[in-house]
Scaffold this active site. Structure first.
Site, short mmCIF file in Angstrom:
data_model
loop_
_atom_site.label_atom_id
_atom_site.label_comp_id
_atom_site.label_asym_id
_atom_site.label_seq_id
_atom_site.Cartn_x
_atom_site.Cartn_y
_atom_site.Cartn_z
CG ASP A 104 -2.22 -0.84 0.81
OD1 ASP A 104 -2.57 -0.90 -0.39
OD2 ASP A 104 -2.82 -1.42 1.72
CG ASP A 164 -8.20 -3.21 -1.81
OD1 ASP A 164 -8.64 -4.18 -2.45
OD2 ASP A 164 -8.49 -3.00 -0.63
N GLY A 222 -10.46 -16.82 -7.15
CA GLY A 222 -10.83 -15.56 -6.51
C GLY A 222 -11.41 -15.84 -5.13
CB THR A 224 -14.28 -12.21 -0.32
OG1 THR A 224 -14.43 -10.79 -0.15
CG2 THR A 224 -14.73 -12.94 0.94
NE ARG A 236 -12.76 0.12 1.85
CZ ARG A 236 -13.32 -0.40 2.93
NH1 ARG A 236 -14.59 -0.15 3.23
NH2 ARG A 236 -12.63 -1.18 3.74
CD1 TRP A 240 -10.68 -1.06 -2.79
CD2 TRP A 240 -10.27 1.10 -3.19
NE1 TRP A 240 -10.45 -0.45 -1.58
CE2 TRP A 240 -10.19 0.88 -1.79
CE3 TRP A 240 -10.05 2.40 -3.66
CZ2 TRP A 240 -9.90 1.89 -0.87
CZ3 TRP A 240 -9.77 3.41 -2.73
CH2 TRP A 240 -9.69 3.16 -1.38
CB SER A 355 -19.34 -12.38 6.23
OG SER A 355 -18.34 -12.98 5.42
N1 GLY Z 1 -7.51 -1.22 1.08
C1 GLY Z 1 -8.18 -1.82 2.18
C2 GLY Z 1 -9.59 -1.44 2.30
O1 GLY Z 1 -10.18 -0.87 1.37
O2 GLY Z 1 -10.16 -1.69 3.35
#
Ligand code: GLY
Length: 391
Positions: A104, A164, A222, A224, A236, A240, A355
């Protein structure tokens, strides 16, 4: 659920509302800057107030970015000073390798240090941001052609990219521009290509993360991390995808990324509930008691405003109008109106929601988060002027 027609029936934020909302948000940043000059706000608030934290986690750059956005509006020396204190902190962080063993670097260094370099020519900021870009480069996996998000490099249980990370790529394009070294941009292009190939599903919903085989680089599956199910669309993550594909198009100018932008945006918009504030995962819709994630709407609005800059007029107008609908909904239902209410800008975000299929604990549920605050402010700045992006 929405339809293409129902979406067009919502009011848009008008010029006067845009000016007033920006003025209010900037004044709140000014109110909070004394508390958060030597410290940063934590990633999310608790009962709508951020505790103080050191410069750790993936989120501290957003607050510095808010200060720079507010500085652009006010030219306040006090704001500039606070952001410059942060620039020193970001240099120290990368030099001492404090919580930087992850991908990040863009979230941390674009809104803090690239912004500082662009706005004031700050050389410390430039140095810090290039070091951060180098750190991100060290996470490139040749087998699979992507940046590994977290964990020990090459470890099979972490050999994956996450959606992200598309927002970390602008730091690399910037690093190529300022150093003249194409390698940063080439790796960014390779990562974007891989991510777009595997993380977008045929219906243009998105996976949060995608695993690869460390030996062969073959795509595996894939999964989550913060969404409701492996097969659901985490709100979110979808946002992104919107801003990430807009950035991909901006830097690479490949029409395929424009098409992805249009399709992932359509998926996001059609899955919005009546008040336009996304539930944290698009498994949930009108009437659900599950929490919202206001930050997703703010990120999506910024992505649409970015993409509109690179589109022919009719399409650009459509996305600008949609962004203004989201921003008005955020202003009406989520925006903080006084410092007594909160020391953030945007209420009703969700950082992580537990979840059955994700490994998360509940965190920052129905709270402010620093990226929600930042992107709401960025969105307001964008509709008030032709903004030069930090990304
Ligand atoms: N990049 C981590 C989040 O969106 O929580």
């Amino acid at each position: 659920m929405q339809t293409k027609e129902s979406l067009l029936s919502y009011d848009m934020m008008n010029e006067e509302q845009a000016k007033e909302a920006l003025k209010l948000a900037v004044s709140l940043v000014e109110e909070n800057v004394d508390e958060f000059t030597d410290y940063f706000p934590d990633s999310n608030s608790q009962a709508n107030f951020y505790p103080k934290t050191e410069n750790v986690e993936w989120t501290t750059g957003f607050w510095t970015g808010e200060i720079w956005l507010a500085y652009e509006e006010t030219k306040s020396e006090k704001l500039k000073h606070a952001a410059e204190v942060h620039v020193e902190s970001f240099l120290n962080r990368i030099l001492k390798r404090i919580d930087v063993d992850h991908h990040d670097m863009g979230f941390l260094y674009s809104p803090s240090c690239v912004a500082a370099w662009q706005l004031t020519g700050n050389e410390t900021a430039k140095r810090a941001a290039i070091l951060a870009a180098d750190n991100l480069m060290s996470r490139f996996c040749e087998k699979g052609q992507f940046f590994q998000a977290w964990g020990q490099l090459g470890a099979p249980d972490n050999y994956r990219l996450i959606i992200d990370c598309l927002l970390n790529m602008p730091l690399l394009f910037w690093a190529s521009e300022v150093t003249g070294d194409d390698q940063y941009a080439e790796h960014a292009k390779a990562h974007i290509k891989t991510a777009m190939q595997y993380i977008i599903r045929p219906d243009y919903s998105t996976y949060h993360t995608y695993f690869f085989d460390p030996q062969t680089g073959e795509p595996l599956k894939g999964v989550t991390h913060q969404g409701n199910r492996n097969g659901s669309a985490w709100a979110r993550g979808q946002a992104w995808g919107i801003y990430g594909s807009a950035m991909a198009y901006r830097y690479i100018k490949d029409k395929a990324y424009q098409e992805i932008f249009e399709k992932v945006t359509e998926y996001f918009l059609l899955h919005l509930p009546k008040d336009l504030i996304p539930y944290w995962d698009f498994d949930f819709d009108n009437g659900s008691a599950e929490p919202r994630d206001s930050s997703s709407a703010a990120i999506a609005a910024c992505g649409m405003l970015e993409m509109a800059k690179h589109m022919p007029e009719v399409k650009a107008q459509y996305y600008e109008n949609m962004a203004k609908r989201l921003l008005l909904a955020l202003r009406n239902t989520c925006a903080v109106t006084s410092k007594e209410q909160s020391n953030g800008l945007l209420l009703h975000g969700t950082y992580a929601r537990k979840s059955n299929e994700n490994p998360c604990a509940n965190r920052g549920v129905d709270e402010c988060n620093t990226w929600g605050d930042y992107y709401y402010l960025e969105g307001l700045v964008r509709i008030n002027k032709d903004w030069k992006s930090y990304w």
